[in-house]
Design a protein around this motif. Sequence first.
Motif, PDB file in Angstrom:
ATOM      1  N   GLN A   1      -9.883  16.629  -1.514  1.00  0.00           N
ATOM      2  CA  GLN A   1     -10.259  15.284  -1.943  1.00  0.00           C
ATOM      3  C   GLN A   1      -9.113  14.316  -1.686  1.00  0.00           C
ATOM      4  O   GLN A   1      -7.938  14.681  -1.825  1.00  0.00           O
ATOM      5  CB  GLN A   1     -10.621  15.283  -3.430  1.00  0.00           C
ATOM      6  CG  GLN A   1     -11.813  16.162  -3.775  1.00  0.00           C
ATOM      7  CD  GLN A   1     -12.014  16.313  -5.267  1.00  0.00           C
ATOM      8  OE1 GLN A   1     -11.203  15.906  -6.076  1.00  0.00           O
ATOM      9  NE2 GLN A   1     -13.134  16.930  -5.640  1.00  0.00           N
ATOM     10  N   ASN A   2      -9.471  13.093  -1.305  1.00  0.00           N
ATOM     11  CA  ASN A   2      -8.475  12.060  -1.055  1.00  0.00           C
ATOM     12  C   ASN A   2      -9.163  10.707  -1.175  1.00  0.00           C
ATOM     13  O   ASN A   2     -10.296  10.545  -0.700  1.00  0.00           O
ATOM     14  CB  ASN A   2      -7.886  12.231   0.355  1.00  0.00           C
ATOM     15  CG  ASN A   2      -6.658  11.364   0.582  1.00  0.00           C
ATOM     16  OD1 ASN A   2      -6.701  10.151   0.429  1.00  0.00           O
ATOM     17  ND2 ASN A   2      -5.562  11.992   0.977  1.00  0.00           N
ATOM     18  N   PRO A   3      -8.530   9.723  -1.807  1.00  0.00           N
ATOM     19  CA  PRO A   3      -9.172   8.404  -1.935  1.00  0.00           C
ATOM     20  C   PRO A   3      -9.480   7.747  -0.597  1.00  0.00           C
ATOM     21  O   PRO A   3     -10.353   6.876  -0.520  1.00  0.00           O
ATOM     22  CB  PRO A   3      -8.155   7.587  -2.745  1.00  0.00           C
ATOM     23  CG  PRO A   3      -6.873   8.339  -2.682  1.00  0.00           C
ATOM     24  CD  PRO A   3      -7.245   9.776  -2.526  1.00  0.00           C
ATOM     25  N   ILE A   4      -8.796   8.150   0.468  1.00  0.00           N
ATOM     26  CA  ILE A   4      -9.066   7.568   1.776  1.00  0.00           C
ATOM     27  C   ILE A   4     -10.514   7.788   2.200  1.00  0.00           C
ATOM     28  O   ILE A   4     -11.134   6.941   2.848  1.00  0.00           O
ATOM     29  CB  ILE A   4      -8.090   8.134   2.844  1.00  0.00           C
ATOM     30  CG1 ILE A   4      -8.142   7.284   4.109  1.00  0.00           C
ATOM     31  CG2 ILE A   4      -8.416   9.588   3.164  1.00  0.00           C
ATOM     32  CD1 ILE A   4      -7.082   7.677   5.132  1.00  0.00           C
ATOM     33  N   PHE A   5     -11.093   8.917   1.798  1.00  0.00           N
ATOM     34  CA  PHE A   5     -12.482   9.202   2.159  1.00  0.00           C
ATOM     35  C   PHE A   5     -13.455   8.282   1.429  1.00  0.00           C
ATOM     36  O   PHE A   5     -14.473   7.865   1.986  1.00  0.00           O
ATOM     37  CB  PHE A   5     -12.819  10.669   1.878  1.00  0.00           C
ATOM     38  CG  PHE A   5     -11.986  11.642   2.655  1.00  0.00           C
ATOM     39  CD1 PHE A   5     -11.845  11.518   4.025  1.00  0.00           C
ATOM     40  CD2 PHE A   5     -11.335  12.696   2.021  1.00  0.00           C
ATOM     41  CE1 PHE A   5     -11.075  12.416   4.758  1.00  0.00           C
ATOM     42  CE2 PHE A   5     -10.565  13.599   2.738  1.00  0.00           C
ATOM     43  CZ  PHE A   5     -10.432  13.463   4.111  1.00  0.00           C
TER      44      PHE A   5
ATOM     45  N   LYS B   1      -1.705  16.827  -5.702  1.00  0.00           N
ATOM     46  CA  LYS B   1      -0.502  16.238  -5.112  1.00  0.00           C
ATOM     47  C   LYS B   1      -0.596  14.714  -5.180  1.00  0.00           C
ATOM     48  O   LYS B   1      -1.648  14.149  -5.441  1.00  0.00           O
ATOM     49  CB  LYS B   1      -0.369  16.662  -3.651  1.00  0.00           C
ATOM     50  CG  LYS B   1      -0.524  18.158  -3.400  1.00  0.00           C
ATOM     51  CD  LYS B   1       0.773  18.903  -3.579  1.00  0.00           C
ATOM     52  CE  LYS B   1       1.672  18.716  -2.388  1.00  0.00           C
ATOM     53  NZ  LYS B   1       2.904  19.544  -2.483  1.00  0.00           N
ATOM     54  N   PHE B   2       0.526  14.084  -4.891  1.00  0.00           N
ATOM     55  CA  PHE B   2       0.501  12.636  -4.697  1.00  0.00           C
ATOM     56  C   PHE B   2       1.594  12.265  -3.709  1.00  0.00           C
ATOM     57  O   PHE B   2       2.569  12.998  -3.503  1.00  0.00           O
ATOM     58  CB  PHE B   2       0.664  11.873  -6.018  1.00  0.00           C
ATOM     59  CG  PHE B   2       2.040  11.976  -6.622  1.00  0.00           C
ATOM     60  CD1 PHE B   2       3.036  11.061  -6.296  1.00  0.00           C
ATOM     61  CD2 PHE B   2       2.343  12.987  -7.529  1.00  0.00           C
ATOM     62  CE1 PHE B   2       4.301  11.161  -6.849  1.00  0.00           C
ATOM     63  CE2 PHE B   2       3.603  13.097  -8.093  1.00  0.00           C
ATOM     64  CZ  PHE B   2       4.590  12.178  -7.752  1.00  0.00           C
ATOM     65  N   PHE B   3       1.407  11.131  -3.063  1.00  0.00           N
ATOM     66  CA  PHE B   3       2.388  10.629  -2.107  1.00  0.00           C
ATOM     67  C   PHE B   3       2.484   9.128  -2.291  1.00  0.00           C
ATOM     68  O   PHE B   3       1.473   8.458  -2.516  1.00  0.00           O
ATOM     69  CB  PHE B   3       1.951  10.950  -0.675  1.00  0.00           C
ATOM     70  CG  PHE B   3       2.996  10.666   0.373  1.00  0.00           C
ATOM     71  CD1 PHE B   3       3.973  11.600   0.659  1.00  0.00           C
ATOM     72  CD2 PHE B   3       2.992   9.463   1.072  1.00  0.00           C
ATOM     73  CE1 PHE B   3       4.938  11.343   1.620  1.00  0.00           C
ATOM     74  CE2 PHE B   3       3.951   9.208   2.039  1.00  0.00           C
ATOM     75  CZ  PHE B   3       4.928  10.144   2.313  1.00  0.00           C
TER      76      PHE B   3
ATOM     77  N   PRO C   1      -3.095   9.805  -4.718  1.00  0.00           N
ATOM     78  CA  PRO C   1      -3.305  11.106  -5.365  1.00  0.00           C
ATOM     79  C   PRO C   1      -4.374  11.867  -4.585  1.00  0.00           C
ATOM     80  O   PRO C   1      -5.383  11.292  -4.160  1.00  0.00           O
ATOM     81  CB  PRO C   1      -3.814  10.720  -6.758  1.00  0.00           C
ATOM     82  CG  PRO C   1      -4.501   9.409  -6.549  1.00  0.00           C
ATOM     83  CD  PRO C   1      -3.849   8.728  -5.370  1.00  0.00           C
ATOM     84  N   TYR C   2      -4.176  13.166  -4.396  1.00  0.00           N
ATOM     85  CA  TYR C   2      -5.139  13.936  -3.608  1.00  0.00           C
ATOM     86  C   TYR C   2      -5.070  15.405  -3.995  1.00  0.00           C
ATOM     87  O   TYR C   2      -4.158  15.844  -4.707  1.00  0.00           O
ATOM     88  CB  TYR C   2      -4.869  13.775  -2.106  1.00  0.00           C
ATOM     89  CG  TYR C   2      -3.473  14.192  -1.655  1.00  0.00           C
ATOM     90  CD1 TYR C   2      -3.242  15.436  -1.083  1.00  0.00           C
ATOM     91  CD2 TYR C   2      -2.391  13.327  -1.799  1.00  0.00           C
ATOM     92  CE1 TYR C   2      -1.985  15.817  -0.665  1.00  0.00           C
ATOM     93  CE2 TYR C   2      -1.121  13.697  -1.387  1.00  0.00           C
ATOM     94  CZ  TYR C   2      -0.919  14.937  -0.820  1.00  0.00           C
ATOM     95  OH  TYR C   2       0.338  15.327  -0.416  1.00  0.00           O
TER      96      TYR C   2
END
Length: 279
Positions: free
Chosen positions: A148-152, A207-209, A269-270
Motif C-alpha cells: 500500500q502507498n498513498p501514491i496509488f 515504513k515511511f519516507f 507512509p507505506y
Amino acid sequence: MRKASLYKRSNGLQRRDAKQTIEEFSHFLQWRSDGCDSLLDIGCGSGDVTIDFLLPILPTKFSKLVGVDMSQEMIEFARDQYPHPKILFEKFDLGVDLEKQQFRNEEPFDHITSFYCLHWVQNQEKAIQNMYKLLKPDGDMLLVFLAQNPIFEIYKQMSQSKKWAKYMIDCDNFISPYQYSKNAADQFGKLLYSNGFIEYSVEIREKFFVFEGIDLLKKSVKAVNPFIERIPLHDQDAFFDDYLNLVIKMHLSLDDIHTNSKTCRFLTPYKLIVAYARK
C-alpha cells in the motif's frame, strides 16, 4: 535515456529499502558450497541497486548476475553504466508467459531477487509461476514490493478528473494488487503455496519516507509516474500541481507549503511486503 537517468538520481526510497532488506535477510539465501551461484534480479531499473547492493554479497566465484526489466530504456542505461564480464541486463516482463518472450536463459537460477517491482504486475499468479520456473530445485528468492502507498490513491483520484482521465484510462494497471487488501501477507503467502513454494515467509513492514523539499518530490514523482510521458509538455507542471494539491489534502505535507514552499517536507507512509521463498 532521460527517465532512466532521472530514476537513478531520484530513487532514494527504493535504494534505502533494498539496502536494508538485503542487510537483514540476505543470510537466508542458500549459497552454493562451490560459490558458483547465479542470481536473477527482476525489475533492476537503472541497475544501481543490482550493482551497489547485490554484487557485493555474491561469492567471488559467482557464475552470473542477470538484471531484467520490462523497460528497454532502463536496460540500455544499465548496460551502458555497468559493463561487467559476468553481468547481463536483459528486457523481460514478469507478467507474461516465458515462452512468449525473447528472454532465454540456458538454465534456471540459484537465486532470484526483486525490489520494488512486483506491485506493477497485476497478474500475480503468473509472476509467481514464472519465478518458480526460473529457479533451480532448492533455489530461493527474496522479494520486496509495495502493498500500500498513498501514491496509488492519488493516481486513482487524478484518473477521475476530467482534465487527466484521458491520459490515465488504464490507471488500475498501475495500482498495487494489494492496495485494498485486508491481509496482503496472507494473500501473497497463499499464492506462493498454491504455486509450489512449500517453504516461505511473508511479512508486512510499515515504513515511511520524508521527501526533503518540493523539488525532490517532483523529481521522484516524474521518475516513477507511468502517465507523465503521455501528457503534453506544456501541461506537465499543471499535472504536478494537481498531484501536490492532493498530497496536501491527504495531510502528507509536514510544513506549510505557502510559507515554506522550497523546503517543505512531505511524508509518505507505506506498507511493504517482504517475502522469502524456497523451491
